[in-house]
Structures are given as structure tokens and as C-alpha cells.
Design an enzyme around this catalytic site. Sequence first.
Site, PDB file in Angstrom:
ATOM      1  N   HIS A  53      13.115  12.624   7.557  1.00  0.00           N
ATOM      2  CA  HIS A  53      14.355  13.394   7.711  1.00  0.00           C
ATOM      3  C   HIS A  53      15.466  12.646   6.974  1.00  0.00           C
ATOM      4  O   HIS A  53      15.429  11.413   6.840  1.00  0.00           O
ATOM      5  CB  HIS A  53      14.733  13.510   9.187  1.00  0.00           C
ATOM      6  CG  HIS A  53      13.869  14.418   9.977  1.00  0.00           C
ATOM      7  ND1 HIS A  53      14.335  15.115  11.068  1.00  0.00           N
ATOM      8  CD2 HIS A  53      12.562  14.774   9.847  1.00  0.00           C
ATOM      9  CE1 HIS A  53      13.369  15.843  11.584  1.00  0.00           C
ATOM     10  NE2 HIS A  53      12.274  15.644  10.858  1.00  0.00           N
ATOM     11  N   GLU A  55      18.447  11.792   7.834  1.00  0.00           N
ATOM     12  CA  GLU A  55      19.094  10.736   8.625  1.00  0.00           C
ATOM     13  C   GLU A  55      18.237   9.470   8.681  1.00  0.00           C
ATOM     14  O   GLU A  55      18.751   8.353   8.552  1.00  0.00           O
ATOM     15  CB  GLU A  55      19.344  11.200  10.066  1.00  0.00           C
ATOM     16  CG  GLU A  55      20.186  12.438  10.184  1.00  0.00           C
ATOM     17  CD  GLU A  55      19.374  13.721  10.297  1.00  0.00           C
ATOM     18  OE1 GLU A  55      19.769  14.593  11.088  1.00  0.00           O
ATOM     19  OE2 GLU A  55      18.351  13.864   9.593  1.00  0.00           O
ATOM     20  N   CYS A  83      18.354  16.215  15.007  1.00  0.00           N
ATOM     21  CA  CYS A  83      17.340  16.582  16.003  1.00  0.00           C
ATOM     22  C   CYS A  83      17.199  15.432  17.006  1.00  0.00           C
ATOM     23  O   CYS A  83      17.834  14.390  16.877  1.00  0.00           O
ATOM     24  CB  CYS A  83      16.000  16.846  15.306  1.00  0.00           C
ATOM     25  SG  CYS A  83      15.246  15.348  14.611  1.00  0.00           S
ATOM     26  N   CYS A  86      16.109  12.040  15.364  1.00  0.00           N
ATOM     27  CA  CYS A  86      17.169  11.382  14.603  1.00  0.00           C
ATOM     28  C   CYS A  86      18.310  10.922  15.508  1.00  0.00           C
ATOM     29  O   CYS A  86      18.854   9.833  15.318  1.00  0.00           O
ATOM     30  CB  CYS A  86      17.669  12.302  13.504  1.00  0.00           C
ATOM     31  SG  CYS A  86      16.406  12.617  12.238  1.00  0.00           S
TER      32      CYS A  86
END
Length: 155
Positions: A53, A55, A83, A86
Site C-alpha cells: 500500500h 502508506e 485502511c 496502514c
Amino acid sequence: MSDDEAFMQQALALAREAAELGEVPVGAVAVLDGKVIGTGFNRREIDRHPLAHAEMLAMDAAARSMGAWRLSGVTLYVTLEPCAMCAGALVQSRVTRLVFGAMDPKAGAVGSLYNLAEEPRHNHRLQVSSGILADESRLLLKSFFERLRAKKQKN
């Protein structure tokens, strides 16, 4: 333009790069003392990795830049509400501040479904600013998914 908007513009540029590669368009920029120390955009499809992801990649780059896992003093700018994975990583890595654009009503864990960043039972909470360039972030995501659906209908 505020610093938050300027760094969010950089995150949006990364999100556009992700979209060009067929990834969900999310970009992230890690900043310490006004300097970018890490960036990332979604790479789950490219890397075939569930943790890729935006992040997570930006935090990894920031940790390498700082030579430490504690990201104290870091502000993370991301185009979409993080999410649960993260948001948990933001807490665990001691990021000081999170700035994000669009809310994520389906998976957001910093206000939409949960609020892991400000959970009082955690030993660390971070400051959160949301809605920075949210319209641009939302439009980028919407356009990406519209193109994806149109492509699937053709096939």
C-alpha cells in the site's frame, strides 16, 4: 497554497502514477521538518504483494531515511483514508501526524469504519487532518474505477 496542500499535491502526483500503471490510485508522502523523506504509491498488483500500500511503502522509505523504526516527527500525507493495516502501522511506527484527502467509507480506519489513529487504548495516538484536496483525490479514484468497469464491460 498551504504546506499541507503542497505535500498533498505530491501525493496526488504519485497516485496518478499508480493509476497509469493500473494500480488503485493512492499516493503517500512522508515529511520530516519540511523535507520529503519517503514516498510511495499502491503497488499491490505490480509487486504481487498484499502489503504494498502507498502508506506502507512511504513509511518504509522514511524509516530507511531516518535509520529508525520510530517515525516520531513525521507527517504522512496520503490521498485516501488509510485502511486498518496502514492505520495500525501508523500507530505502531509512532508517526506524529496524518493528513489525508478522501474518506474511505468501505475500508477507512481513521474515522469511517474505525478510528485506530486516535484509539485511547493505544499507547500512541496521532494528530489527524482530513479532507485536504479531498475532491481531487475522490475524482481520481472515481475516474479510475469508471475506466476499469468500462474496460471489463468491453471484454
